[in-house]
Structures are given as C-alpha cells and as structure tokens.
Design a protein around this motif. Structure first.
Motif, PDB file in Angstrom:
ATOM      1  N   ALA A 285       0.800  -1.224   0.202  1.00 27.29           N
ATOM      2  CA  ALA A 285      -0.211  -0.174  -0.118  1.00 27.29           C
ATOM      3  C   ALA A 285       1.008   1.382  -0.032  1.00 27.29           C
ATOM      4  N   ALA A 286       2.008   1.304   0.913  1.00 26.93           N
ATOM      5  CA  ALA A 286       2.746   2.429   0.718  1.00 26.93           C
ATOM      6  C   ALA A 286       3.566   2.501  -0.604  1.00 26.93           C
ATOM      7  N   PHE A 287       3.677   1.626  -1.272  1.00 27.91           N
ATOM      8  CA  PHE A 287       4.397   1.454  -2.632  1.00 27.91           C
ATOM      9  C   PHE A 287       3.582   2.219  -3.443  1.00 27.91           C
ATOM     10  N   ASN A 288       2.034   1.752  -3.302  1.00 29.31           N
ATOM     11  CA  ASN A 288       1.048   2.848  -4.274  1.00 29.31           C
ATOM     12  C   ASN A 288       0.961   4.150  -3.884  1.00 29.31           C
ATOM     13  N   ILE A 289       1.382   4.601  -2.757  1.00 24.67           N
ATOM     14  CA  ILE A 289       1.269   6.066  -2.599  1.00 24.67           C
ATOM     15  C   ILE A 289       2.549   6.565  -3.234  1.00 24.67           C
ATOM     16  N   ILE A 290       3.690   5.836  -3.547  1.00 24.61           N
ATOM     17  CA  ILE A 290       4.961   6.370  -4.335  1.00 24.61           C
ATOM     18  C   ILE A 290       4.528   6.568  -5.865  1.00 24.61           C
ATOM     19  N   SER A 291       3.552   5.338  -6.293  1.00 25.85           N
ATOM     20  CA  SER A 291       3.060   5.675  -7.549  1.00 25.85           C
ATOM     21  C   SER A 291       2.254   6.751  -7.864  1.00 25.85           C
ATOM     22  N   THR A 292       1.173   6.904  -6.692  1.00 26.85           N
ATOM     23  CA  THR A 292       0.311   7.956  -6.739  1.00 26.85           C
ATOM     24  C   THR A 292       0.833   9.444  -6.931  1.00 26.85           C
ATOM     25  N   LEU A 293       1.910   9.822  -5.852  1.00 25.81           N
ATOM     26  CA  LEU A 293       2.786  10.846  -5.972  1.00 25.81           C
ATOM     27  C   LEU A 293       3.595  11.040  -7.103  1.00 25.81           C
ATOM     28  N   MET A 295       2.717  10.174 -10.218  1.00 27.68           N
ATOM     29  CA  MET A 295       1.946  10.814 -11.370  1.00 27.68           C
ATOM     30  C   MET A 295       1.341  12.084 -10.808  1.00 27.68           C
ATOM     31  N   VAL A 296       1.219  12.327  -9.558  1.00 20.52           N
ATOM     32  CA  VAL A 296       0.621  13.748  -9.337  1.00 20.52           C
ATOM     33  C   VAL A 296       1.659  14.852  -9.511  1.00 20.52           C
ATOM     34  N   VAL A 297       3.037  14.345  -9.121  1.00 22.87           N
ATOM     35  CA  VAL A 297       4.155  15.376  -9.423  1.00 22.87           C
ATOM     36  C   VAL A 297       4.285  15.653 -11.082  1.00 22.87           C
ATOM     37  N   THR A 298       3.974  14.476 -11.730  1.00 25.65           N
ATOM     38  CA  THR A 298       4.100  14.788 -13.472  1.00 25.65           C
ATOM     39  C   THR A 298       2.738  15.575 -13.864  1.00 25.65           C
ATOM     40  N   ASP A 299       1.759  15.471 -13.277  1.00 24.73           N
ATOM     41  CA  ASP A 299       0.480  15.998 -13.648  1.00 24.73           C
ATOM     42  C   ASP A 299       0.381  17.342 -13.059  1.00 24.73           C
ATOM     43  N   LEU A 398       9.082  10.485   0.470  1.00 25.87           N
ATOM     44  CA  LEU A 398      10.328  11.066   0.062  1.00 25.87           C
ATOM     45  C   LEU A 398      10.642  11.416  -1.188  1.00 25.87           C
ATOM     46  N   TYR A 399      10.948   9.956  -1.878  1.00 27.13           N
ATOM     47  CA  TYR A 399      11.435  10.099  -3.260  1.00 27.13           C
ATOM     48  C   TYR A 399      10.671  11.009  -4.238  1.00 27.13           C
ATOM     49  N   PRO A 400       9.272  10.916  -4.106  1.00 29.37           N
ATOM     50  CA  PRO A 400       8.548  11.683  -5.127  1.00 29.37           C
ATOM     51  C   PRO A 400       8.458  13.205  -4.993  1.00 29.37           C
ATOM     52  N   SER A 401       8.518  13.414  -3.430  1.00 28.39           N
ATOM     53  CA  SER A 401       8.731  14.846  -3.236  1.00 28.39           C
ATOM     54  C   SER A 401       9.624  15.450  -3.650  1.00 28.39           C
ATOM     55  N   TRP A 402      10.805  14.936  -3.413  1.00 26.67           N
ATOM     56  CA  TRP A 402      12.384  15.189  -3.653  1.00 26.67           C
ATOM     57  C   TRP A 402      12.232  15.666  -5.153  1.00 26.67           C
ATOM     58  N   ARG A 403      11.627  14.674  -6.054  1.00 26.45           N
ATOM     59  CA  ARG A 403      11.748  14.882  -7.394  1.00 26.45           C
ATOM     60  C   ARG A 403      10.964  16.210  -7.863  1.00 26.45           C
ATOM     61  N   ALA A 404       9.787  16.474  -7.053  1.00 28.97           N
ATOM     62  CA  ALA A 404       8.960  17.463  -7.522  1.00 28.97           C
ATOM     63  C   ALA A 404       9.849  18.972  -7.028  1.00 28.97           C
ATOM     64  N   SER A 405      10.840  18.701  -5.955  1.00 26.18           N
ATOM     65  CA  SER A 405      11.398  19.764  -5.417  1.00 26.18           C
ATOM     66  C   SER A 405      12.588  20.341  -6.450  1.00 26.18           C
ATOM     67  N   ARG A 406      12.965  19.212  -7.170  1.00 32.93           N
ATOM     68  CA  ARG A 406      14.124  19.550  -8.360  1.00 32.93           C
ATOM     69  C   ARG A 406      13.560  19.978  -9.528  1.00 32.93           C
TER      70      ARG A 406
END
Length: 416
Positions: A285-293, A295-299, A398-406
């Motif tokens: 379920a936590a891995f699904n949170i990564i997938s969600t974020l 895609m949200v970052v891309t969107d 952490l990882y999706p949020s870090w990508r968004a900040s970059r």
C-alpha cells in the motif's frame, strides 16, 4: 483565501488531495492506496490479536497444569507441609503443594496406554493447579487415601473406553522379584472422576491421591517433590535457583522452561514471522503511495513551476507533496486501526455466530485444544502496527516529493 508561509504546504497539499483531478486514474490509484493501507493495518491487528489469544490459552491451560517450578529433596520430602511453609515465605512464591510423579502403563480389556501418574494432595491442589476447575465428572475430593481412586483426562478415558466407576490396571516399570521370576508391579485402580483442560495432558495424565502414589512408588517420604507456583511465571528460572541455594538441605530444582519453553518460544517466533509477512501488505500500500505521488508530480509540473517563480523554495514544494502522501497514509492507518480493533474485540463472537448460522465448527475440540477462536488485543501490538505503517507512509513520500522539489520552472513551462 491567503495562506501564511508556514501553512502553505499543508493548505496546498490538502487541496490537491481533495480537489477533482483531470486524470481519474490517479484518483483510482490514490483511493486504492488508502484502501490497501486500511486493509493491511486491520488484518495485521486482527491476526496478532488472535495469536495473542492462542498464546494466552496455552499459557493458562498448559501452565495451569504444568508446575511453574519443582523442588526436589534428596531422599524424598519427609514433611511437605513444613517445607511448603518455608518456601512460601520467599518473595515471588504464590503457593506450593506436594507432587509425586510415576511413569506407568494403564490397561483395560486389552487396551493399553502409557500414562504419567501424578500424586497430589486434594486439599492443596487448587492453590497451584486449574485441575479442580476443569472436572467434567466427579471431583478431586473423591480421591481418598487408601481407596486407590484415579482421575483421568477425558481423552485418556476415551482411548481406554472407561467411565466413572470402571476399574483398570496400572502397571509400573519397577519389577518385583518372586519365586516365579521377575514380574511388574500391578495395582487395580477405580476411576472416580474425569477432567478436561483442553491440552495434550488430557491424553496422558492420571491423578491419584498423594498417599496412594507414595505406596505405589514405594517412597521413603511423603512426596517426591514440591510443586511451586510463582507470582510471575517468567521469574521461575531465577527463583527456583534461589530456593535451591538458600534452603537448608540438599535440594535440586526444575522449572517450566525446561519442559514447555520451546513451545512458547515457537509461538513467539511464529507471531513475529507472521507479523513481518503481513507487514508486506502495508508495504505494498505504501508503494502505491509512491506511484500516486509520482503521477501527481508529473500532472502538476506547471503548478510547481508557478509556485517556484512566485518564490516558493524547493523544501516548500517537497513539503506540499509529502503532506499529500502522508494524508493518504494517515487516513488509511486510522481507518485500519479502527476496523482492526473492532474486529479483534468481536472476532470470537462473530465466529461463534457464523458456526451456529452455517452449522459447522472451525475449531473442533477433538482436534484442537480449544473449541473457539480466541483473541486478545494488546495496546503494544496496536502501537507497533500503527508506528510501522506511518513510518512506511512517510518513507514512501520522500522520493516523489524530492523529485518535485528538483523541477526547474523553465523546463516545466517549456511545453505549456
């Protein structure tokens, strides 16, 4: 509505979570992440509670019959009341009673079964054992000295085909020499009661009066040993050692960890392993949170670029998406905790209702040591499950949020 710099990540993150998205697939993944977290936490709490219930039943039933500690005196115990009075003065000792054990064979009508013959004092046994509370026929007070009555476990009585009032033959391994040769020691016993504690002891335990056991075993003293019940059974190894060293006389001792310790260690290990395996559900379920974020970052790249051009720092952008991911995790964990606690508290009644409704039995007393599904909810287990689930949810952001900040504004707006 204006947001202060400190509340900006929280406000935008929650707005992203609650607003309708153009990409419905992202909404589906987000919802599935929350549902997966809810189910994972609920199942984990429920399974751990059921295993706690089995552990509790084993502890109460088996260790209610098996001595916490046994004290042996060289040559046998001559005066068990005096020794018991001395032992019960020690801190941590709750009660004591005499105990004599003999190995033998019981037979009737061609049926033979190996048994552990235990000699007890009926008036003292209720202080150290659950046996008097689990009589299904007769009473422990029916054991009278000199009458050679015996109490049998219900499974042992069933395998021998005897009921209260029947007679059977006890054969002891110590041989008697006679002009006719070597013959085993034999004694006729009368069944005066049956008991059922819901454990393996029901199939191999026979109980006689202490004085009868002394005669059968040809003891020099009143009893072979003194059975001790401790206030905290896990203190038994240390306390029995202290008694052996501090009492005047030649004593030796044993405790329940030598005979039953492996069983409870196995249960503890099994609980740990099952808990870790079920935690994988939460990890998925936590891995699904990564997938969600991701895609949200891309969107939301254009929104991120606008925020950056308005002066938002990278850590602010990172915090926005961490808030969104943690919100999914926190809601899932809270719902799962509520469902898991409710299920753990009611699972026994629900299973009993289902058995009555559909006419089948999940746990048969003929196969298992109990006939119902036990459950014991522990606050420590709930705390560990909730903490681990929240930690996984945090790490997933952490990882999706870090990508968004970059994301650089110029790159994000190039094709807008």
């Amino acid at each position: 509505m204006s947001l202060s710099p400190g509340s900006l990540p929280l406000g935008i993150g929650l707005r992203y979570l609650s607003a309708k998205r153009r990409n419905h697939f992202i909404s589906f993944i987000s919802a599935s992440s929350m549902v997966g977290m809810t189910l994972g936490v609920a199942v984990l709490i429920l399974v751990l509670s059921v295993m706690n219930g089995f552990d509790r039943e084993l502890r109460q039933r088996i260790l209610g019959m098996v001595p916490h500690g046994v004290l042996y005196e060289a040559g046998g115990i001559q005066d068990w009341q005096a020794l018991a009075a001395r032992v019960e003065q020690y801190p941590g000792v709750e009660a004591s009673a005499p105990l004599t054990r003999l190995q033998g064979m019981m037979g009737v009508n061609g049926r033979v079964k190996g048994v552990m013959v235990t000699g007890v004092a009926p008036e003292a046994e209720s202080r150290v054992s659950i046996l008097p509370d689990h009589m299904t026929a007769g009473s422990i007070t029916d054991l009278q000295p000199g009458e050679y009555g015996v109490l049998l476990g219900d499974l042992l009585a069933r395998s021998l085909g005897v009921v209260v009032g029947d007679k059977l033959t006890l054969m002891l391994p110590e041989a008697t020499f006679s002009p006719a040769g070597v013959i085993p020691r034999v004694r006729r016993l009368t069944v005066v009661g049956l008991f059922s504690v819901g454990a393996e002891l029901d199939s191999n335990l026979a109980v006689v009066h202490l004085q009868d056991a002394a005669k059968l075993g040809r003891l020099d003293g009143e009893a072979k040993s003194l059975r001790i019940k401790f206030t905290n059974l896990f203190d038994a190894p240390d306390l029995i050692w202290q008694l052996v060293n501090n009492l005047d006389g030649r004593y030796s001792g044993s405790d329940w960890t030598r005979t039953q310790g492996n069983l409870f260690s196995a249960i503890r290990m099994e609980k740990t392993m099952i808990g870790l395996l079920l935690l994988i559900i939460v990890a998925v379920a936590a891995f699904n949170i990564i997938s969600t974020l991701v895609m949200v970052v891309t969107d939301k790249q254009a929104d991120i670029a606008i925020l950056r051009t308005m002066g938002a720092k990278p850590r602010t952008v990172m915090a926005i998406f961490m808030v969104q991911g943690l919100s999914i995790g926190i809601v899932g964990v809270l719902l799962g905790t509520v469902l898991g606690v409710m299920a753990a508290l009611s699972i026994s009644d629900l299973v009993a209702w289902a058995e009555k409704l559909f006419g089948f039995q999940i746990l048969s007393s003929d196969v298992y040591f109990i006939s119902y599904l036990p459950s014991q909810l522990l606050l420590s287990d709930v705390a560990v499950v909730v903490s681990a689930s929240l930690l996984l949810s945090f790490l997933a952001t952490l990882y999706p949020s870090w990508r968004a900040s970059r994301i650089q504004p110029a790159e994000a707006l190039r094709y807008e």
